[in-house]
Motif scaffolding. Structure first.
Motif, PDB file in Angstrom:
ATOM      1  N   GLY A  10       0.715  -1.138   0.059  1.00  0.00           N
ATOM      2  CA  GLY A  10      -0.060   0.183   0.071  1.00  0.00           C
ATOM      3  C   GLY A  10       0.774   1.233  -0.056  1.00  0.00           C
ATOM      4  O   GLY A  10       2.057   1.050   0.074  1.00  0.00           O
ATOM      5  N   VAL A  11       0.216   2.452  -0.007  1.00  0.00           N
ATOM      6  CA  VAL A  11       0.901   3.699  -0.174  1.00  0.00           C
ATOM      7  C   VAL A  11       0.052   4.700   0.736  1.00  0.00           C
ATOM      8  O   VAL A  11      -1.103   4.748   0.603  1.00  0.00           O
ATOM      9  N   ARG A  12       0.665   4.846   1.808  1.00  0.00           N
ATOM     10  CA  ARG A  12       0.254   5.959   3.016  1.00  0.00           C
ATOM     11  C   ARG A  12       0.855   7.316   2.760  1.00  0.00           C
ATOM     12  O   ARG A  12       2.088   7.144   2.769  1.00  0.00           O
ATOM     13  N   LEU A  13      -0.047   8.224   2.683  1.00  0.00           N
ATOM     14  CA  LEU A  13       0.454   9.695   2.847  1.00  0.00           C
ATOM     15  C   LEU A  13       0.078  10.118   4.160  1.00  0.00           C
ATOM     16  O   LEU A  13      -0.861   9.969   4.700  1.00  0.00           O
ATOM     17  N   GLY A  70       3.229   8.952  -9.327  1.00  0.00           N
ATOM     18  CA  GLY A  70       2.412   8.812 -10.565  1.00  0.00           C
ATOM     19  C   GLY A  70       1.613   7.477 -10.253  1.00  0.00           C
ATOM     20  O   GLY A  70       1.897   7.038  -9.266  1.00  0.00           O
ATOM     21  N   THR A  71       0.759   7.335 -11.151  1.00  0.00           N
ATOM     22  CA  THR A  71      -0.057   6.036 -11.147  1.00  0.00           C
ATOM     23  C   THR A  71       0.063   5.447 -12.499  1.00  0.00           C
ATOM     24  O   THR A  71       0.201   6.185 -13.656  1.00  0.00           O
ATOM     25  N   GLU A  72      -0.254   4.134 -12.754  1.00  0.00           N
ATOM     26  CA  GLU A  72      -0.374   3.448 -13.995  1.00  0.00           C
ATOM     27  C   GLU A  72      -1.271   2.382 -13.994  1.00  0.00           C
ATOM     28  O   GLU A  72      -1.299   1.843 -12.634  1.00  0.00           O
ATOM     29  N   GLY A  73      -2.222   2.330 -14.998  1.00  0.00           N
ATOM     30  CA  GLY A  73      -3.125   1.184 -14.900  1.00  0.00           C
ATOM     31  C   GLY A  73      -4.100   1.322 -14.207  1.00  0.00           C
ATOM     32  O   GLY A  73      -4.959   0.309 -13.626  1.00  0.00           O
ATOM     33  N   LEU A 110      -0.946   0.621 -10.185  1.00  0.00           N
ATOM     34  CA  LEU A 110       0.583   0.738  -9.619  1.00  0.00           C
ATOM     35  C   LEU A 110       0.652   2.289  -9.186  1.00  0.00           C
ATOM     36  O   LEU A 110      -0.020   3.172  -9.795  1.00  0.00           O
ATOM     37  N   VAL A 111       1.191   2.555  -8.135  1.00  0.00           N
ATOM     38  CA  VAL A 111       1.649   3.796  -7.647  1.00  0.00           C
ATOM     39  C   VAL A 111       3.138   3.899  -7.515  1.00  0.00           C
ATOM     40  O   VAL A 111       3.863   3.030  -7.197  1.00  0.00           O
ATOM     41  N   VAL A 157      10.277   3.859  -6.576  1.00  0.00           N
ATOM     42  CA  VAL A 157       9.612   2.453  -5.953  1.00  0.00           C
ATOM     43  C   VAL A 157       8.165   2.556  -6.496  1.00  0.00           C
ATOM     44  O   VAL A 157       7.265   3.567  -6.698  1.00  0.00           O
ATOM     45  N   GLU A 158       7.687   1.325  -7.154  1.00  0.00           N
ATOM     46  CA  GLU A 158       6.478   1.106  -7.422  1.00  0.00           C
ATOM     47  C   GLU A 158       5.638   0.076  -6.579  1.00  0.00           C
ATOM     48  O   GLU A 158       6.185  -0.830  -6.152  1.00  0.00           O
ATOM     49  N   VAL A 159       4.502   0.426  -6.228  1.00  0.00           N
ATOM     50  CA  VAL A 159       3.736  -0.227  -5.474  1.00  0.00           C
ATOM     51  C   VAL A 159       2.465  -0.615  -5.808  1.00  0.00           C
ATOM     52  O   VAL A 159       1.870   0.222  -6.343  1.00  0.00           O
ATOM     53  N   THR A 160       1.966  -2.002  -5.911  1.00  0.00           N
ATOM     54  CA  THR A 160       0.738  -2.297  -6.478  1.00  0.00           C
ATOM     55  C   THR A 160      -0.423  -2.186  -5.273  1.00  0.00           C
ATOM     56  O   THR A 160      -0.244  -2.317  -4.222  1.00  0.00           O
TER      57      THR A 160
END
Length: 166
Positions: free
Chosen positions: A26-29, A54-57, A90-91, A100-103
């Motif tokens: 995950g990605v926590r802000l 950024g984001t992808e997909g 992806l983030v 770093v890419e995180v799903t």
């Protein structure tokens, strides 16, 4: 918790996508920076280190296509008893030294975001990365409103416009 665009906002946390459970990625802000979670991606980057988020997909569909997809999924689960996880995307968190890419998984009901909310969310991520917006604004809204649940689309878009400064 409440979903506003790509963000899952609680009283004390903001996630891009859903809030991860257990060892899920995950990605926590936070007000101090961006925390990437998961077995292979764990780390913290202060806002002054972050040059891009950024984001992808990201699964994006218009309202009519989204409703048709949700109806199909509901019938499938009713008939088979099985359902899938929400769609993943992806983030990407970039600093001068690394990306770093995180799903993460979509937090929106039905798994697909409206195009307008997606575009406003991307604008907000850009503003957060360049210092033009503050996570504290999202957290303040979460403390006051997240317990009420996800607001209607028009209110979500107005919040995103306000936070992104557009």
């Amino acid at each position: 918790m409440a979903m506003v665009g790509l963000f899952w906002i609680g009283e004390d946390s903001v996630y891009v996508g859903t809030e991860p459970v257990g060892a899920a990625p995950g990605v926590r802000l936070t007000e101090a920076g961006v925390e990437t979670l998961g077995p292979d991606q764990s780390g913290f980057r202060a806002w002054d280190e972050v040059v891009r988020i950024g984001t992808e997909g990201v699964p994006v569909r218009s309202g009519a296509r989204r409703m048709a997809s949700m109806a199909f999924d509901a019938v499938l689960v009713a008939v088979t008893g099985y359902g899938d996880l929400p769609p993943a995307f992806l983030v990407e968190v970039a600093t001068a030294e690394e990306t770093v890419e995180v799903t993460v998984h979509a937090a929106v009901a039905g798994g697909f975001y409206q195009p307008s909310e997606y575009e406003l969310s991307v604008a907000l991520l850009e503003r957060l990365a360049d210092g033009g917006a503050e996570v504290g604004d999202l957290l303040a809204w979460g403390r006051d409103h997240a317990a009420e649940g996800t607001p209607p689309r028009e209110e979500r878009e107005a919040l995103l416009r306000k936070w992104a400064g557009v």
